[in-house]
Design an enzyme around this catalytic site. Sequence first.
Site, PDB file in Angstrom:
ATOM      1  N   LYS A  43     -25.521 -30.278  25.319  1.00 43.94           N
ATOM      2  CA  LYS A  43     -24.291 -29.939  24.578  1.00 43.94           C
ATOM      3  C   LYS A  43     -23.400 -31.162  24.368  1.00 43.94           C
ATOM      4  O   LYS A  43     -22.858 -31.357  23.296  1.00 43.94           O
ATOM      5  CB  LYS A  43     -23.485 -28.866  25.322  1.00 43.94           C
ATOM      6  CG  LYS A  43     -24.120 -27.509  25.369  1.00 43.94           C
ATOM      7  CD  LYS A  43     -23.167 -26.474  25.916  1.00 43.94           C
ATOM      8  CE  LYS A  43     -22.710 -26.756  27.343  1.00 43.94           C
ATOM      9  NZ  LYS A  43     -23.776 -26.698  28.350  1.00 43.94           N
ATOM     10  N   ARG A 122     -16.475 -20.433  29.451  1.00 52.28           N
ATOM     11  CA  ARG A 122     -17.655 -20.286  30.300  1.00 52.28           C
ATOM     12  C   ARG A 122     -17.720 -18.921  30.952  1.00 52.28           C
ATOM     13  O   ARG A 122     -18.707 -18.600  31.602  1.00 52.28           O
ATOM     14  CB  ARG A 122     -17.595 -21.340  31.399  1.00 52.28           C
ATOM     15  CG  ARG A 122     -18.584 -22.492  31.214  1.00 52.28           C
ATOM     16  CD  ARG A 122     -18.478 -23.297  32.453  1.00 52.28           C
ATOM     17  NE  ARG A 122     -19.460 -24.290  32.698  1.00 52.28           N
ATOM     18  CZ  ARG A 122     -19.369 -25.559  32.330  1.00 52.28           C
ATOM     19  NH1 ARG A 122     -18.381 -25.961  31.577  1.00 52.28           N
ATOM     20  NH2 ARG A 122     -20.280 -26.421  32.715  1.00 52.28           N
ATOM     21  N   ARG A 161     -30.256 -37.494  33.794  1.00 54.94           N
ATOM     22  CA  ARG A 161     -29.068 -37.827  33.016  1.00 54.94           C
ATOM     23  C   ARG A 161     -28.213 -38.884  33.726  1.00 54.94           C
ATOM     24  O   ARG A 161     -28.044 -38.833  34.946  1.00 54.94           O
ATOM     25  CB  ARG A 161     -28.239 -36.558  32.805  1.00 54.94           C
ATOM     26  CG  ARG A 161     -27.025 -36.785  31.954  1.00 54.94           C
ATOM     27  CD  ARG A 161     -26.555 -35.527  31.337  1.00 54.94           C
ATOM     28  NE  ARG A 161     -25.958 -34.597  32.286  1.00 54.94           N
ATOM     29  CZ  ARG A 161     -25.409 -33.449  31.925  1.00 54.94           C
ATOM     30  NH1 ARG A 161     -25.430 -33.075  30.671  1.00 54.94           N
ATOM     31  NH2 ARG A 161     -24.877 -32.643  32.828  1.00 54.94           N
ATOM     32  N   ARG A 194     -23.892 -38.067  37.752  1.00 58.64           N
ATOM     33  CA  ARG A 194     -22.757 -37.209  38.106  1.00 58.64           C
ATOM     34  C   ARG A 194     -23.073 -36.461  39.397  1.00 58.64           C
ATOM     35  O   ARG A 194     -24.206 -36.060  39.614  1.00 58.64           O
ATOM     36  CB  ARG A 194     -22.528 -36.185  36.982  1.00 58.64           C
ATOM     37  CG  ARG A 194     -21.856 -36.765  35.792  1.00 58.64           C
ATOM     38  CD  ARG A 194     -21.886 -35.867  34.582  1.00 58.64           C
ATOM     39  NE  ARG A 194     -21.857 -34.435  34.836  1.00 58.64           N
ATOM     40  CZ  ARG A 194     -21.808 -33.521  33.877  1.00 58.64           C
ATOM     41  NH1 ARG A 194     -21.774 -33.892  32.610  1.00 58.64           N
ATOM     42  NH2 ARG A 194     -21.791 -32.239  34.153  1.00 58.64           N
ATOM     43  N   ARG A 205     -25.409 -24.570  39.636  1.00 57.32           N
ATOM     44  CA  ARG A 205     -24.936 -24.475  38.248  1.00 57.32           C
ATOM     45  C   ARG A 205     -25.817 -23.538  37.414  1.00 57.32           C
ATOM     46  O   ARG A 205     -25.311 -22.792  36.571  1.00 57.32           O
ATOM     47  CB  ARG A 205     -24.916 -25.866  37.607  1.00 57.32           C
ATOM     48  CG  ARG A 205     -23.813 -26.724  38.166  1.00 57.32           C
ATOM     49  CD  ARG A 205     -23.992 -28.180  37.784  1.00 57.32           C
ATOM     50  NE  ARG A 205     -23.732 -28.408  36.381  1.00 57.32           N
ATOM     51  CZ  ARG A 205     -24.130 -29.500  35.719  1.00 57.32           C
ATOM     52  NH1 ARG A 205     -24.837 -30.420  36.355  1.00 57.32           N
ATOM     53  NH2 ARG A 205     -23.831 -29.658  34.468  1.00 57.32           N
TER      54      ARG A 205
HETATM   55  P1  AMP Z   1     -19.617 -29.707  32.291  1.00 58.80           P
HETATM   56  O1  AMP Z   1     -19.464 -31.172  32.049  1.00 58.80           O
HETATM   57  O2  AMP Z   1     -19.187 -28.878  31.122  1.00 58.80           O
HETATM   58  O3  AMP Z   1     -20.990 -29.345  32.787  1.00 58.80           O
HETATM   59  O4  AMP Z   1     -18.591 -29.337  33.468  1.00 58.80           O
HETATM   60  C1  AMP Z   1     -18.680 -29.932  34.743  1.00 58.80           C
HETATM   61  C2  AMP Z   1     -18.018 -29.041  35.768  1.00 58.80           C
HETATM   62  O5  AMP Z   1     -16.615 -28.854  35.449  1.00 58.80           O
HETATM   63  C3  AMP Z   1     -18.583 -27.632  35.866  1.00 58.80           C
HETATM   64  O6  AMP Z   1     -19.751 -27.579  36.669  1.00 58.80           O
HETATM   65  C4  AMP Z   1     -17.398 -26.889  36.461  1.00 58.80           C
HETATM   66  O7  AMP Z   1     -17.261 -27.149  37.836  1.00 58.80           O
HETATM   67  C5  AMP Z   1     -16.204 -27.526  35.774  1.00 58.80           C
HETATM   68  N1  AMP Z   1     -15.898 -26.823  34.517  1.00 58.80           N
HETATM   69  C6  AMP Z   1     -15.911 -27.361  33.267  1.00 58.80           C
HETATM   70  N2  AMP Z   1     -15.564 -26.459  32.348  1.00 58.80           N
HETATM   71  C7  AMP Z   1     -15.334 -25.304  33.018  1.00 58.80           C
HETATM   72  C8  AMP Z   1     -14.952 -23.996  32.614  1.00 58.80           C
HETATM   73  N3  AMP Z   1     -14.746 -23.685  31.320  1.00 58.80           N
HETATM   74  N4  AMP Z   1     -14.801 -23.047  33.578  1.00 58.80           N
HETATM   75  C9  AMP Z   1     -14.980 -23.335  34.873  1.00 58.80           C
HETATM   76  N5  AMP Z   1     -15.362 -24.552  35.323  1.00 58.80           N
HETATM   77  C10 AMP Z   1     -15.530 -25.538  34.408  1.00 58.80           C
END
Ligand code: AMP
Length: 257
Positions: A43, A122, A161, A194, A205
């Site tokens: 994404k 989410r 990644r 990360r 996740r």
């Molecule tokens: P991402 O880069 O989108 O995979 O986000 C990394 C982490 O940020 C996720 O694993 C969550 O811990 C937190 N996070 C990001 N966006 C959200 C969201 N919309 N709701 C809850 N946690 C989020």
Amino acid sequence: MNLDPPNDRAAWLDGPSAVCSSPPPGNTRPWRLILLGAPGVGKGTQADLLRQRLNACHLSTGDLFRAAATRNGCQLSPAMVIALGFMRRGALVPDSTVWEMVHERSSCLRCRGGFILDGFPRTLMQAESLQRLLHDEKLCLDAVVNYELPLDEIVQRLSGRRTCEKCKAVYHVSRQPSKTEGVCDRCDGHLCQRDDDRPEAIAVRMKTYEHSTEPLIHFYRNHGLLLPIAAQGSPEEICTRTLAALQKTPVPARPDR
Ligand code: AMP
């Protein structure tokens, strides 16, 4: 037209009082999109490519929390310290904290260039809150792009990644390596894995995605907005596929046009 150098997204990453370095120009068709898909489906990479092609702003909640994590601890609110703990474990940040962050940045949703939401919503609660906010702001979504990929490929992508510590550009050790190992092509920043791409966090996740985020697919399908896209192939191929599908979507009737 490409947005180069990329906008620093200051109003999104640092908060609404910050000013973006090069906000997108006003578009005749400002695209307002949500990107869905399991973690690792690509994404973030697609959001970056679509940002360049559509001149829209890339609004990633993950980037927002990662930007907060690099700040001095005393600049963080108690809610943010707790939120970052959830993030490091690969768990979802509580809805109330996420919504507070997004709501106070609602000016980014009104961006003249449009927006590409990545990682938000989410959960159903987040999707419903966003729906209400967009309605109040008289804004309509153009589409919710759902990237689809088999599970074994997802795990392979996540574990390889690498992300630039400085500009957040995303690479993959085999699919999309940087020219020099461990160094960002764009800004010479250090490439790192990360915390939440480590194997123990990946498992959490994926489970969380199945329980919390998959219901959004049904939610947006019911709203007639879901656009399924196969996430196989190179990032460029997937982006071309996405743009072709987007061109076929009708322009939503909205009061701001
Ligand atoms: P991402 O880069 O989108 O995979 O986000 C990394 C982490 O940020 C996720 O694993 C969550 O811990 C937190 N996070 C990001 N966006 C959200 C969201 N919309 N709701 C809850 N946690 C989020």
